[in-house]
Design an enzyme around this catalytic site. Structure first.
Site, mmCIF file in Angstrom:
data_model
loop_
_atom_site.group_PDB
_atom_site.id
_atom_site.type_symbol
_atom_site.label_atom_id
_atom_site.label_comp_id
_atom_site.label_asym_id
_atom_site.label_seq_id
_atom_site.Cartn_x
_atom_site.Cartn_y
_atom_site.Cartn_z
ATOM 1 N N LYS A 171 0.882 -1.180 0.000
ATOM 2 C CA LYS A 171 0.000 0.000 0.000
ATOM 3 C C LYS A 171 0.919 1.229 0.000
ATOM 4 C CE LYS A 171 -2.967 3.254 1.483
ATOM 5 N NZ LYS A 171 -2.176 4.429 1.070
ATOM 6 N N PRO A 172 1.086 1.893 -1.169
ATOM 7 C CA PRO A 172 1.932 3.093 -1.199
ATOM 8 C C PRO A 172 1.155 4.319 -0.727
ATOM 9 C CG PRO A 172 1.106 2.614 -3.392
ATOM 10 C CD PRO A 172 0.509 1.564 -2.493
ATOM 11 N N GLU A 247 9.405 2.154 10.900
ATOM 12 C CA GLU A 247 10.423 3.189 10.688
ATOM 13 C C GLU A 247 9.673 4.510 10.823
ATOM 14 O OE1 GLU A 247 12.154 5.972 9.382
ATOM 15 O OE2 GLU A 247 12.299 5.131 7.353
ATOM 16 N N CYS A 281 13.117 11.407 6.953
ATOM 17 C CA CYS A 281 13.053 11.075 8.390
ATOM 18 C C CYS A 281 14.407 11.275 9.056
ATOM 19 C CB CYS A 281 12.641 9.625 8.583
ATOM 20 S SG CYS A 281 11.080 9.265 7.848
ATOM 21 N N GLU A 379 9.644 17.280 14.912
ATOM 22 C CA GLU A 379 10.162 17.108 13.551
ATOM 23 C C GLU A 379 9.504 18.146 12.629
ATOM 24 O OE1 GLU A 379 8.998 13.351 11.782
ATOM 25 O OE2 GLU A 379 10.944 13.192 10.808
HETATM 26 C C1 SIN Z 1 13.334 8.260 5.047
HETATM 27 O O1 SIN Z 1 13.118 9.451 5.059
HETATM 28 O O2 SIN Z 1 12.659 7.481 5.711
HETATM 29 C C2 SIN Z 1 14.415 7.650 4.198
HETATM 30 C C3 SIN Z 1 15.626 8.449 4.111
HETATM 31 C C4 SIN Z 1 16.814 7.654 3.625
HETATM 32 O O3 SIN Z 1 16.705 6.488 3.232
HETATM 33 O O4 SIN Z 1 17.893 8.218 3.661
#
Ligand code: SIN
Length: 475
Positions: A171-172, A247, A281, A379
């Protein structure tokens, strides 16, 4: 482009119809994607389950050859896939092509790792026994991916699952489904057996994700997204003790020590902070600099940041595309305003605007930043570098660790012994020491604390898709 669902090796329109996919630079429609439902997700899970014994029963070398072919096709179509990423996600075209190569690298890496799923023998506790351990595929796996890396986050999950012998239902993100449709087309072209990879695009994440979590045939769900959603998935998975890889959010510190090489620290900060317009992230979110090099660092950072052009990702020379949507832009703006209200000063940037339906923000450096500002706690997911002065290394480490998140962190020093101690003191899954770009297919990616569970990439990345079985044999 008109995307459809990919279930059991066949392309299908969705019973709920289709939804519009828009270019975040201009808000123009770039295509439509099928709006998959709970029932269609169930059908995809059933297809994956039917394909499971055949796929798990293949040799590792056979599975690896499919992955290598997908890798080859992705690289052959690098331009086309890159264009689609820029169209539906907005990142600059050169960066998008780089993402395709990064995405493909997971296929190559896990094609090799498939062949290294070794078991072990254990010296037995009795002469008439033999003991061994084998690893077997966990079973049908659900993958839920984010919009910020429309190809790379798909392959970082799908490649290890397939390598381990697990069929997948993907699921994108609803902002970027078309890249996933292209990926499904490539899987088809590579001759992947039907049902091994299934794609459910859709706007109703609660229904599609809800089915992946509730359906007991799905043994494993791997998710990249917010910590908030990660917590919901953990609750939903409790009934079946669903295996989860999460993640989640990050809030990466960048710590610049007074014996850093300033040029390296500035380059690393720009790479970490402004890649993908700050929408990763692992982006540095807050910068701490020892007071005796603070002014020099801020001045050099300003000069480099002012070289970064903002605009449509297809425009020559553009380094930062738009933010993904209005909500993302508003969050960035709220963080900047809060910092200014509390006494921060703009060194460069600080201006956001809407243009033809796209939401843009200048790469921004803030100084005189303090810990009570929201930007130092949450964040941002945008191109803002708030730089706070710290009196020494200990204060820098303390502030860096003073967060519920623990995904990535960065620091800069030329001293080996000081650096080793700082690397060990940082409570993070990823530490970039004089390195603003640590991500790589061969390295484990994942977080401590509320940044997640499990690792993707590296030899560790295949483990979440494997069960361990101990076999005790009486002779
Ligand atoms: C992400 O933002 O989850 C991935 C970033 C990355 O793989 O460097």
């Amino acid at each position: 482009m008109e995307g459809r669902l990919f279930i059991d090796g066949k392309w299908e329109t969705a019973s709920n119809g289709a939804f519009s996919v828009r270019n975040p630079s201009s808000n123009e429609e770039v295509g439509t994607a099928a709006d998959g439902s709970r029932e269609e997700t169930r059908k995809a899970i059933e297809a994956a389950e039917s394909a499971r014994p055949g796929w798990a029963g293949r040799t590792a070398a056979e599975r690896a050859s499919f992955l290598k072919e997908i890798h080859r096709l992705m690289m052959e179509k690098q331009e086309e896939l890159g264009e689609l990423i820029t169209l539906e996600m907005g990142k600059p075209f050169q960066e998008a092509k780089g993402e395709v190569a990064y995405a493909a690298s997971f296929l190559e890496w896990f094609a090799e790792e498939a062949k290294r799923v070794y078991g072990e023998t254990i010296p037995a506790n009795s002469p008439d026994k033999r003991m061994m351990v084998i690893h077997q595929p966990v079973g049908v796996s659900g993958a839920i991916t984010p919009w910020n890396f429309p190809q790379a986050m798909v392959t970082r999950k799908v490649a290890p699952a397939l390598a381990a012998g697990c069929p997948v239902v993907l699921k994108p993100a609803e902002d970027t489904p078309l890249s996933a449709v292209k990926f499904a087309e490539i899987c088809e072209e590579a001759g992947l057996p039907k049902g091994v990879f299934n794609l459910i695009t859709g706007q109703n994440a609660a229904d599609i994700g809800g089915e992946l979590m509730a359906n007991k045939t799905v043994r494993k769900v791997t998710f990249t997204g917010s910590t908030e959603v990660g917590k919901i998935l953990m609750e939903q998975g409790a009934d079946h003790i669903k295996k989860l890889s999460l993640e989640l959010g990050g809030h990466a510190p960048i710590l610049v020590l007074d014996d850093a090489e300033v040029e390296k620290a500035v380059d690393g900060t720009v790479a970490s902070k402004f890649r993908n317009a700050g929408q990763t992230c692992v982006c540095g979110n807050r910068v701490y600099v020892e007071e005796n090099i603070y002014d020099t660092f801020v001045e050099r950072l300003k000069e480099e940041v002012e070289k970064l052009a903002v605009g449509d990702g297809f425009k020559e020379g553009v380094a930062l595309g738009p933010l993904i949507n209005k909500e993302g832009w508003e969050k960035v703006d709220r963080h900047v305003k809060d910092a200014l209200d509390k006494g921060a000063e703009i060194v460069t940037g600080g201006r956001g605007w809407e243009e033809n339906g796209g939401y843009f923000y200048e790469p921004t450096v803030l100084k005189n930043v303090t810990s009570d500002m929201v930007i130092m706690e949450e964040e941002t997911f945008g191109p803002i570098a708030p730089v706070q002065k710290v009196s020494d290394e200990n204060e820098g480490i303390h502030l860096s660790n003073n967060s519920p998140y623990g995904l990535a962190s960065y620091f800069f020093t030329e001293s080996m012994s000081r650096g080793m101690k700082v690397a060990e003191a940082l409570e993070y899954g990823i530490v970039g020491w004089n390195d603003g770009r640590p991500s790589a297919a061969q390295a484990p990616f994942g977080g401590w604390k509320q940044s997640g569970i499990g690792r993707e990439g590296g030899h560790q990345g295949i483990e979440p898709f494997l069960e361990t079985k101990y076999i005790s044999i009486g002779l």
